[in-house]
Design a protein around this motif. Sequence first.
Motif, PDB file in Angstrom:
ATOM      1  N   TRP A 512       0.844  -1.200   0.000  1.00 34.78           N
ATOM      2  CA  TRP A 512       0.000   0.000   0.000  1.00 34.78           C
ATOM      3  C   TRP A 512       0.877   1.247   0.000  1.00 34.78           C
ATOM      4  CZ3 TRP A 512      -0.593   4.161   3.399  1.00 34.78           C
ATOM      5  CH2 TRP A 512      -1.716   4.975   3.185  1.00 34.78           C
ATOM      6  N   PHE A 513       1.881   1.303   0.866  1.00 33.89           N
ATOM      7  CA  PHE A 513       2.723   2.494   0.956  1.00 33.89           C
ATOM      8  C   PHE A 513       3.510   2.717  -0.342  1.00 33.89           C
ATOM      9  CE2 PHE A 513       6.463   4.996   2.104  1.00 33.89           C
ATOM     10  CZ  PHE A 513       5.842   6.101   2.657  1.00 33.89           C
ATOM     11  N   TYR A 514       3.935   1.605  -0.956  1.00 37.89           N
ATOM     12  CA  TYR A 514       4.681   1.694  -2.218  1.00 37.89           C
ATOM     13  C   TYR A 514       3.841   2.430  -3.272  1.00 37.89           C
ATOM     14  CZ  TYR A 514       6.709   0.109  -6.641  1.00 37.89           C
ATOM     15  OH  TYR A 514       7.237   0.062  -7.908  1.00 37.89           O
ATOM     16  N   TYR A 515       2.598   2.009  -3.431  1.00 42.17           N
ATOM     17  CA  TYR A 515       1.732   2.651  -4.434  1.00 42.17           C
ATOM     18  C   TYR A 515       1.300   4.061  -4.008  1.00 42.17           C
ATOM     19  CZ  TYR A 515       1.567  -1.660  -7.075  1.00 42.17           C
ATOM     20  OH  TYR A 515       1.916  -2.737  -7.821  1.00 42.17           O
ATOM     21  N   PHE A 516       1.103   4.226  -2.706  1.00 42.68           N
ATOM     22  CA  PHE A 516       0.718   5.544  -2.184  1.00 42.68           C
ATOM     23  C   PHE A 516       1.804   6.565  -2.531  1.00 42.68           C
ATOM     24  CE2 PHE A 516       0.219   8.486   1.584  1.00 42.68           C
ATOM     25  CZ  PHE A 516      -1.018   8.985   1.217  1.00 42.68           C
ATOM     26  N   ARG A 517       3.074   6.123  -2.400  1.00 38.45           N
ATOM     27  CA  ARG A 517       4.205   7.005  -2.715  1.00 38.45           C
ATOM     28  C   ARG A 517       4.227   7.301  -4.221  1.00 38.45           C
ATOM     29  NH1 ARG A 517       9.878   7.023  -3.375  1.00 38.45           N
ATOM     30  NH2 ARG A 517       9.883   4.844  -3.953  1.00 38.45           N
ATOM     31  N   LEU A 518       4.019   6.241  -5.026  1.00 38.37           N
ATOM     32  CA  LEU A 518       4.012   6.435  -6.480  1.00 38.37           C
ATOM     33  C   LEU A 518       2.905   7.404  -6.920  1.00 38.37           C
ATOM     34  CD1 LEU A 518       4.671   2.893  -8.052  1.00 38.37           C
ATOM     35  CD2 LEU A 518       6.249   4.795  -7.801  1.00 38.37           C
ATOM     36  N   SER A 519       1.814   7.427  -6.152  1.00 34.37           N
ATOM     37  CA  SER A 519       0.683   8.296  -6.530  1.00 34.37           C
ATOM     38  C   SER A 519       0.958   9.758  -6.183  1.00 34.37           C
ATOM     39  CB  SER A 519      -0.588   7.842  -5.808  1.00 34.37           C
ATOM     40  OG  SER A 519      -0.541   8.256  -4.455  1.00 34.37           O
ATOM     41  N   GLY A 520       2.124  10.014  -5.568  1.00 32.63           N
ATOM     42  CA  GLY A 520       2.393  11.387  -5.122  1.00 32.63           C
ATOM     43  C   GLY A 520       1.690  11.654  -3.802  1.00 32.63           C
ATOM     44  N   TYR A 521       1.580  10.622  -2.971  1.00 36.84           N
ATOM     45  CA  TYR A 521       0.956  10.703  -1.635  1.00 36.84           C
ATOM     46  C   TYR A 521      -0.508  11.147  -1.700  1.00 36.84           C
ATOM     47  CZ  TYR A 521       5.718   9.956  -0.123  1.00 36.84           C
ATOM     48  OH  TYR A 521       6.965   9.410   0.050  1.00 36.84           O
ATOM     49  N   GLY A 522      -1.281  10.403  -2.458  1.00 36.61           N
ATOM     50  CA  GLY A 522      -2.724  10.620  -2.385  1.00 36.61           C
ATOM     51  C   GLY A 522      -3.406  10.990  -3.687  1.00 36.61           C
ATOM     52  N   GLY A 523      -2.697  10.895  -4.817  1.00 36.86           N
ATOM     53  CA  GLY A 523      -3.338  11.227  -6.098  1.00 36.86           C
ATOM     54  C   GLY A 523      -4.053  10.013  -6.687  1.00 36.86           C
ATOM     55  N   GLU A 524      -4.766  10.236  -7.812  1.00 35.06           N
ATOM     56  CA  GLU A 524      -5.445   9.121  -8.483  1.00 35.06           C
ATOM     57  C   GLU A 524      -4.372   8.246  -9.132  1.00 35.06           C
ATOM     58  OE1 GLU A 524      -9.557   8.975 -10.903  1.00 35.06           O
ATOM     59  OE2 GLU A 524      -7.938   9.904 -11.981  1.00 35.06           O
ATOM     60  N   TYR A 525      -4.463   6.927  -8.967  1.00 40.02           N
ATOM     61  CA  TYR A 525      -3.409   6.063  -9.477  1.00 40.02           C
ATOM     62  C   TYR A 525      -3.970   4.688  -9.817  1.00 40.02           C
ATOM     63  CZ  TYR A 525       1.217   3.930  -9.844  1.00 40.02           C
ATOM     64  OH  TYR A 525       2.336   3.307 -10.315  1.00 40.02           O
ATOM     65  N   VAL A 526      -3.617   4.184 -11.008  1.00 38.77           N
ATOM     66  CA  VAL A 526      -3.948   2.798 -11.351  1.00 38.77           C
ATOM     67  C   VAL A 526      -2.680   2.113 -11.846  1.00 38.77           C
ATOM     68  CG1 VAL A 526      -6.413   3.075 -11.859  1.00 38.77           C
ATOM     69  CG2 VAL A 526      -4.736   3.484 -13.665  1.00 38.77           C
ATOM     70  N   VAL A 527      -2.642   0.799 -11.698  1.00 37.88           N
ATOM     71  CA  VAL A 527      -1.457   0.041 -12.086  1.00 37.88           C
ATOM     72  C   VAL A 527      -1.698  -0.564 -13.468  1.00 37.88           C
ATOM     73  CG1 VAL A 527       0.088  -1.844 -11.421  1.00 37.88           C
ATOM     74  CG2 VAL A 527      -1.094  -0.517  -9.660  1.00 37.88           C
ATOM     75  N   GLY A 528      -0.714  -0.417 -14.363  1.00 38.18           N
ATOM     76  CA  GLY A 528      -0.814  -1.005 -15.702  1.00 38.18           C
ATOM     77  C   GLY A 528      -2.042  -0.528 -16.438  1.00 38.18           C
TER      78      GLY A 528
END
Lengths: 568, 88
Positions: A512-528
């Motif tokens: 969860w934290f890995y993706y949260f960081r990739l999202s810019g700490y709270g932005g909209e984010y989907v994988v692939g």
Amino acid sequence: MSTLVVIVCYLCLLLALGFYSSRLFRGTSKDYFVASHSIGPFLLLMSVFGTTMTAFALVGSTGKSFERGIGTYGLMASISGLVHAAVFFLIGIRLWAFGKRYGYVTQIQFFRARFESDGLGYLLFPILVLLVVPYLLIGIIGAGKTIEPVTAGAFPTIFTDPSIPAWNGGVPPWLTGLVVCVVVLAYVFMGGSRGAAYANTFQTIVFMFMGLVAFVYIVKALGGIDNAANVAARITEDGKVVQDFRFDKKAGALAKNEPPKPIGRLLEPDQAKELMNVQPHFIRTPIDVEFKKKNPKTGKVSAFERELGIPFLTFLTYLFIPLSVGMFPHLFQHWLTAKSAKAFRLTVIAHPLCIMVVWVPCVLIGAWASGLLPPGIPPPAVLSAMLKLLVGDPILTGLLTAGVLAAIMSSLDSQFLCMGTIFTNDIVLHRTGKEKYSDKQIIFIARAFIVGIVVLTYVLAMLAKDANVFDLAIWCFSGFAALFPIVVAALYWKRATKEGAYAGIIAAMAVWFYYFRLSGYGGEYVVGPGIVPAAICFAASAVALVAVSLATKPPSKETLDKFFPEST
Amino acid sequence: MSTTESSSGKILVWGMFLLMFILHQDKWWWNDGTLVLGFLPVGLAFHAAFSLGCALLGWTAIKFAWPHDLEAFAETETTVSEKVEGSS
């Protein structure tokens, strides 16, 4: 000004209800934390529904539909109807039974006993608090964003530093947040979980009713239900996205744009023939559009891209997000207030219907708004903007805004109460033993912690006041959904072990934290190609839990006899 | 309710749940903006009906797969040693 008076009256009414429920308070910690297991079917339905529906229900659904169209309902609402009801039936009733039988008032007490581990509680406590806090921020920030535009112009000489120039004189977010915190704190402080249940019931009725009232008035302004659908934005044969109508405020009616007003264009012009005359907010196939927006402060026009519709994989994997209700600590506490298992029956049946009653009108309003509002308007402001444009009546706007506040506060109260409950029971009493404190002192500790959390949340909300609250909400739900395998295994899998639970929690939070960081700490984010991170966090947690459980020593017979009564 | 009735009830409920999950994907209407009753896009109308189906599924689960044994378990008096330390 009239709008503000209506809102203030509503808040006073809520305080009066808090005062009334405090008179029913029995003075024991059990009554403060779980209302002495006395809540019946209707109050349980209303409090559970009110708690699960935040600002997301009215404001978020309208905004998301404005951005992506009617697929929002299937993405977030109808799947929640299915998953929430299943979680209430399969998880809620079972946890209630263990809570009632063994005297648990928090999730952590259950997990400590089931996994035979004190340390698990100390690991879970900060995680639950850290995941609930953003959820609290959503409410406070959302309330601030709702009140400022609808009160614009009320105090032009006092509030002179608005978020955007058009809202000059509106009640600023810091004041709204403060008032909301104080009101919620007051009735939770006085009445505990019973106060929260009464307030939630009242507020849930208010926001459901007000949502319907908003819908009726908006439909009327759009020239009736049959005409309303014509308003949504349309694609032309040359690939432009146009608005065919505008709302003439003087005439109080729709007027046709001649020629239609272009607001955007398809990024792939080849699609124009196929999509000619299609209203893209009424379908779900993803379409990339370039819109233009004007910065309200500088007046500068810039282009931005938006994907309308919903990618299939996102739609499919979104089902993991509503699983979060199985791990919400505040919902666990509401479940434990139930008088009997039968009290759950109405919730299991009526929860999907309540979702439908609130979400269908809001999703329609959002889709229709695509044809009337500028595309660059912030999505959370869509409902307020539609009300201001189409309804205009200050008293009605005040009532509808009170409805939005009701949706927000009916979640905040349970979350504040639950924070106090888990701190008191899982940290203080767990370390010192209950006998060290009187019931009055226990309630005092819970109340003191609640005050502390409210102050902390308020400060954080002011620091993060410009955050996109709805994206933040999805991250918060994703974190809880990632922990869902732990509760399922605890209840249904005898072979689940303490070490497996640790592994599952750590894996869930790490991913969860890995993706949260990739999202810019709270932005909209989907994988692939569109997979929501919650699905991957869930899978990581489940795999770690199963693998480590199978590799470690099974729980003791005593624990299994205690938590798997059917097989003994 | 007998054990056989209860297990067939559970199979029915799980079967309905699976069916609902498949129906939720409704790929067949993703590109269809037809209006039902003159105002409701068909994709939204389907999902509103789906919510009614969820309520029906809830009713079926309560009717045919209610955890009577768990209910009885919860209402049984506990010994002091079974109660959690520090609980109210």
